[in-house]
Structures are given as C-alpha cells and as structure tokens.
Design an enzyme around this catalytic site. Structure first.
Site, PDB file in Angstrom:
ATOM      1  N   GLY A   1       2.729  -2.272  -4.590  1.00  0.00           N
ATOM      2  CA  GLY A   1       2.213  -3.518  -4.030  1.00  0.00           C
ATOM      3  C   GLY A   1       2.562  -3.678  -2.566  1.00  0.00           C
ATOM      4  O   GLY A   1       1.834  -4.328  -1.812  1.00  0.00           O
TER       5      GLY A   1
ATOM      6  N   GLU B   1      -0.109  -1.858  -0.773  1.00  0.00           N
ATOM      7  CA  GLU B   1      -1.339  -2.649  -0.841  1.00  0.00           C
ATOM      8  C   GLU B   1      -1.274  -3.842   0.106  1.00  0.00           C
ATOM      9  O   GLU B   1      -2.264  -4.192   0.753  1.00  0.00           O
ATOM     10  CB  GLU B   1      -1.574  -3.107  -2.281  1.00  0.00           C
ATOM     11  CG  GLU B   1      -1.964  -1.952  -3.193  1.00  0.00           C
ATOM     12  CD  GLU B   1      -1.935  -2.314  -4.667  1.00  0.00           C
ATOM     13  OE1 GLU B   1      -2.919  -2.033  -5.353  1.00  0.00           O
ATOM     14  OE2 GLU B   1      -0.916  -2.871  -5.131  1.00  0.00           O
TER      15      GLU B   1
ATOM     16  N   ALA C   1       5.849  -3.956  -6.937  1.00  0.00           N
ATOM     17  CA  ALA C   1       5.854  -5.148  -7.788  1.00  0.00           C
ATOM     18  C   ALA C   1       7.195  -5.285  -8.489  1.00  0.00           C
ATOM     19  O   ALA C   1       7.931  -4.315  -8.673  1.00  0.00           O
ATOM     20  CB  ALA C   1       4.729  -5.061  -8.809  1.00  0.00           C
TER      21      ALA C   1
ATOM     22  N   GLU D   1       2.307   3.975  -8.833  1.00  0.00           N
ATOM     23  CA  GLU D   1       2.062   3.306 -10.115  1.00  0.00           C
ATOM     24  C   GLU D   1       1.847   4.272 -11.272  1.00  0.00           C
ATOM     25  O   GLU D   1       2.206   3.965 -12.415  1.00  0.00           O
ATOM     26  CB  GLU D   1       0.841   2.376  -9.991  1.00  0.00           C
ATOM     27  CG  GLU D   1       1.076   1.110  -9.190  1.00  0.00           C
ATOM     28  CD  GLU D   1       0.844   1.287  -7.691  1.00  0.00           C
ATOM     29  OE1 GLU D   1       0.804   0.278  -6.993  1.00  0.00           O
ATOM     30  OE2 GLU D   1       0.701   2.450  -7.242  1.00  0.00           O
TER      31      GLU D   1
END
Length: 257
Positions: free
Chosen positions: A108, A111, A65, A131
C-alpha cells in the site's frame, strides 16, 4: 484538527502531511487512510495551500497495509468494508501532490506513492508490491498504475515475485523523479514544492489534469482538450498578471483568480 496517525503542517503555500505510525513502519490501517484523504481534501479546498507534500520518515514511507486488520477478515468482511473506495478520492485532488519517500515503500505504501504526481526518493528507498507473498494481490491500484509506468514485463516481474527494487532502479523505470541522499530527500521535495507553489494556481491545476488526460484520450481528443484548457486560462487574472509582469520585467503576483 487533531489526528492520531498523521501530522499536518504548512509552509509558504505548501501543505505537509506526514504519516505517523513510526513503530510499525507507518503501516496503513483504515483510520490512517481516512485521516490522510480527509486532510488532503481539506488542503485541496484551502486557497492558501497550492502544493501538497506527502511523506513518512527516513526509515519508512509506508511498509504496506496493516495486516492485523486483514488477517482474520473474511472476503465478505473486506467487501462490505469497501476499504479501497477512499483511495479513489486521492485521484480527484486537483493540486499537485509531491511524495517524499525513504526506506520501505511497499505494498500500500507503493500504491500511495504512485498516487503522487511527483516523487523525490532517498537513495535508501526500497520500492515494491509484495502482496503475492501473502497469497493476495494489490487492491489499491498496484497492478494498474505500476503497469502504466514501468510496462507489462517489469510490472509482472515485480508483482509475481514480490521482490522490491532499489531507488536507483525505480528512477530508471520512471517510478520516481529524483534520487537524492537520505539526509536531503525531504528538503529537496520541499524546495520543489515551494517552486511550484509560486506558479499560477489555476494553470498548475489545469496542467495536472491535462497531463493525466493524455493517458486516457486519443491524441486528437487530447489536443482538443489542451487547446480548450489554454483558452480557459486566457480568461484568468493570473494570465493578465503574468504577461504584464513579463513586460514590466518584474516578478508576478499570482492570486489564483
């Protein structure tokens, strides 16, 4: 349509979406994800597109992210933003999504990769959910999809240490389908996408849905779903064409009807 953070192309029934923030390793900001999902949905509606490729560049698929968007935001800001809702729409894409990943596939990015149906990885891919090192946890499916693929113990190791794994180890745990040299990962994905694009589109989409049902339903309910889907495909024009072509010893011409 012109986009700022993705580029779009198509080739032989394959829609190609490339993440395009190379200077910051394709960090996923809100606008990029919005553009990505909008284009995926558009390709899903396009009858000329039968398979979608999602890729980045050799250095990074996506390194996570965009922390600049999150660093000063409060919990209420993030909740009001509801930034993960758009991710749920990816799981509704009916056409196969092939991820072609290389370099950093983190946070991300990991993901997003796990939202793909098939993944071709370069041998340089580094895959993980870091994270925890930022004091948070995955929010777009990292704990859920990772656990379903690699199992609880490996997922906990990856999530609690934040340490990534290599492409070779990702292959061992089923996170990716193939590992190839970095110079070949995109072409390998494109070759596979074109192969699938030649199959009957309705059958492809029904098979994709049935496979994911297998993880949600008890066995007998899953078997019932499979059989009903089989009966449905018997009514398609592509079934008639496929069987006739087989009998006539020629290549079938599937139309998606």
């Amino acid at each position: 349509m012109a986009y700022e953070y993705i580029s779009v192309a198509s080739e032989d029934g394959v829609g190609i979406i490339t993440l395009n923030r190379p200077k910051i390793l394709n960090a996923l900001n809100l606008q990029l994800v919005d553009e990505l999902v909008e284009q995926m949905e558009q390709m899903d509606r396009d009858p000329d597109i039968r398979v979608i490729i999602l890729t980045g560049n050799a250095r990074a698929f996506a390194a996570g992210a965009d922390i600049n968007e999150m660093a000063e935001a409060s919990a209420i800001d993030i909740m009001k933003r509801n930034q993960f809702a758009v991710w749920d729409r990816i799981s509704l894409i009916s056409k196969p999504i092939i991820g072609a990943v290389s370099g950093f596939v983190l946070g991300g990015g990991c993901e997003l990769m796990m939202n793909c149906d098939i993944v071709i990885a370069s041998e340089t891919a580094v895959i993980g959910q870091p994270e925890i090192k930022l004091g948070v946890m995955p929010g777009a499916g990292g704990t859920q999809r990772l656990t379903r693929v690699v199992g609880e113990r490996k997922a906990l190791e990856m999530l609690l240490t934040g340490e990534p794994i290599s492409a070779k180890e990702a292959l061992k745990y089923g996170l990716v389908n193939r590992v190839v040299p970095v110079e070949a990962y995109y072409q390998e994905a494109l070759k596979l996408a074109k192969q699938i694009a030649q199959q009957p589109p309705l059958a492809v989409q029904v098979i994709k849905k049935a496979v994911y049902k297998a993880g949600d339903l008890p066995l007998q309910e899953g078997m019932d779903y499979e059989r009903n889907s089989f009966y449905l495909l018997l009514a398609s024009e592509d079934r008639k064409e496929g069987m006739q072509a087989f009998l006539e010893k020629r290549k079938p011409r599937f139309t998606g009807n």
